[in-house]
Design a protein around this motif. Structure first.
Motif, PDB file in Angstrom:
ATOM      1  N   LYS A 198       0.830  -1.210   0.000  1.00 41.89           N
ATOM      2  CA  LYS A 198       0.000   0.000   0.000  1.00 41.89           C
ATOM      3  C   LYS A 198       0.863   1.259   0.000  1.00 41.89           C
ATOM      4  O   LYS A 198       0.635   2.191  -0.795  1.00 41.89           O
ATOM      5  N   GLU A 216      -7.199   0.852  -1.417  1.00 45.22           N
ATOM      6  CA  GLU A 216      -6.769  -0.081  -2.443  1.00 45.22           C
ATOM      7  C   GLU A 216      -5.441   0.444  -2.964  1.00 45.22           C
ATOM      8  O   GLU A 216      -5.329   1.639  -3.277  1.00 45.22           O
ATOM      9  N   PRO A 217      -4.403  -0.360  -3.022  1.00 44.21           N
ATOM     10  CA  PRO A 217      -3.099   0.155  -3.429  1.00 44.21           C
ATOM     11  C   PRO A 217      -3.151   0.997  -4.704  1.00 44.21           C
ATOM     12  O   PRO A 217      -3.699   0.571  -5.727  1.00 44.21           O
ATOM     13  N   TYR A 240      -7.665   8.161   2.396  1.00 43.21           N
ATOM     14  CA  TYR A 240      -7.685   6.841   3.013  1.00 43.21           C
ATOM     15  C   TYR A 240      -8.867   6.764   3.975  1.00 43.21           C
ATOM     16  O   TYR A 240      -9.340   7.789   4.477  1.00 43.21           O
TER      17      TYR A 240
END
Length: 385
Positions: free
Chosen positions: A30, A90-91, A361
């Motif tokens: 991440k 989500e990365p 985030y």
């Protein structure tokens, strides 16, 4: 060709970051994805890429901001730390408006998928993301569950999913956006939370004609819907909009509608809070001990809430709940998109603070109800080291 100072720094970043690309744990993956997104965006901006987009938004979209944030994260990794611990994404993706849905003991998360380093008017948010968890800490990222459909009203962007369950069906209310940036509430349904089918040919709801300010041909606010099903089976929808006032001005507002079949909706008016000067976004309603609690993003300040004895009127402002510390870079850079939900015997609240340069985030905090009608936050959830 001689490299300038920025290019030297950029290639040095990539070399320092390379060993961490070998790691497979989620926290490192991440963080690496965010560093990569930031420095790659800095690289193209350094080379002259326009950051203004359709509306000229530029806050945080500069080489110094991108590289400063990337340096902070990379230095932390090199010290053996995880700088984004307790922050879900989500990365490589900025996670914005979202909703939590529990099914069979697992928590499902649906969310906007924005691109780090880009405003939505530059890189459209054209898919809804999906992830699942057993503990609110460790996540399995699934394929996107919904996309835009060319030729429909939602052919440009899809935002802010809100999922409700009634009559054996999961109903997802989401914001469809057309090329004129006019927003309206659209609908999809599912039997299992994994496969979604759109309902109808276009929007199912726009603001009420008596008070609403909406035009399909220009930017119009009708977004961030959520649906709450009351004890008698009546469903209530709450959404971000603007209301026309008697003096000819408009104010940010929460629009309200009701339904018995989840498809056809009756306008119930709109509500404005005096403490909200800018957009009133991401309304979320939860009923607890006979009271209705409305949480919303007070743009420029943070997350606020109100309480009422009715789902459609009589809201009493309780002030700020999660307030921005310091002056935000712009009105969007505040704790936002709050959702309050129970999971395995405890209550939680989410928050997604948007950072300059469009990083975002989800953070999850313990949440507490109090007999006097107030609420409060506890500690933030994060993995044990």
């Amino acid at each position: 060709m001689e490299l300038d100072d920025f290019k030297r720094r950029y290639f040095d970043f990539r070399a320092r970051l390379a060993p961490f690309r070998m790691k497979t744990d989620f926290e490192t993956v991440k963080t690496v994805s965010m560093i990569s997104a930031l420095i790659d965006r800095a690289d193209v901006v350094h080379d002259g890429a326009d950051t203004g987009g359709r509306f000229g938004w530029n806050v945080g979209h500069n080489v110094d901001n991108y590289m400063t944030r990337a340096e902070r994260y990379l230095t932390a990794l090199e010290r053996g730390e995880w700088p984004l611990l307790g922050m879900f994404c989500e990365p490589g993706i900025a996670v914005v408006d979202h909703c939590f849905v529990e099914k069979d003991g697992r928590m499902h998360l649906f969310y906007n998928r924005d691109e780090v380093g880009f405003e939505w008017d530059t890189r459209p948010a054209d898919t809804i993301g999906h992830a699942v968890t057993d503990d609110l800490i460790h996540w399995e990222i699934l394929p996107p569950c919904l996309t835009v459909t060319p030729g429909r009203f939602d052919g440009y962007q899809v935002w802010s999913p809100g999922v409700a369950y009634k009559d054996g069906v999961w109903w997802m209310y989401y914001t469809g956006v057309n090329l004129a940036c006019s927003e309206a509430i659209c609908l999809a349904r599912s039997d299992d939370l994994y496969t979604w089918d759109k309902v109808g040919d276009g929007p199912i709801l726009i603001p009420g004609k008596e008070w609403g300010v909406w035009d399909e041909t220009r930017w119009s606010d009708c977004r961030d819907s959520m649906v709450f099903v009351d004890d008698d089976g009546t469903a209530y929808m709450y959404y971000c909009t603007a209301m026309r006032c008697g003096d000819g001005t408009t104010r940010p507002a929460v629009g309200i509608a009701s339904s018995t079949d989840m498809v056809h909706w009756t306008d119930r008016g709109a509500y404005h809070f005096d403490i909200c000067e800018h957009a009133l976004e991401s309304p979320f309603v939860r009923k607890h001990d006979g009271r209705y609690y409305l949480f919303y993003t007070n743009c420029g300040k943070g997350t606020a809430y109100a309480v009422s004895d009715s789902p459609v009127s009589g809201w009493r402002s309780m002030g700020m709940l999660i307030e921005k510390v310091g002056t935000p870079a712009n009105t969007a850079n505040v704790p936002s998109c709050a959702e309050v939900f129970p999971f395995r015997g405890k209550w939680y609240i989410s928050s997604a603070e948007r950072q300059p340069g469009c990083e975002q985030y989800i953070e999850i905090f313990e949440f507490f109800w109090h007999e006097d009608g107030t609420v409060s936050l506890g500690k933030r959830l994060e993995p044990s080291l």
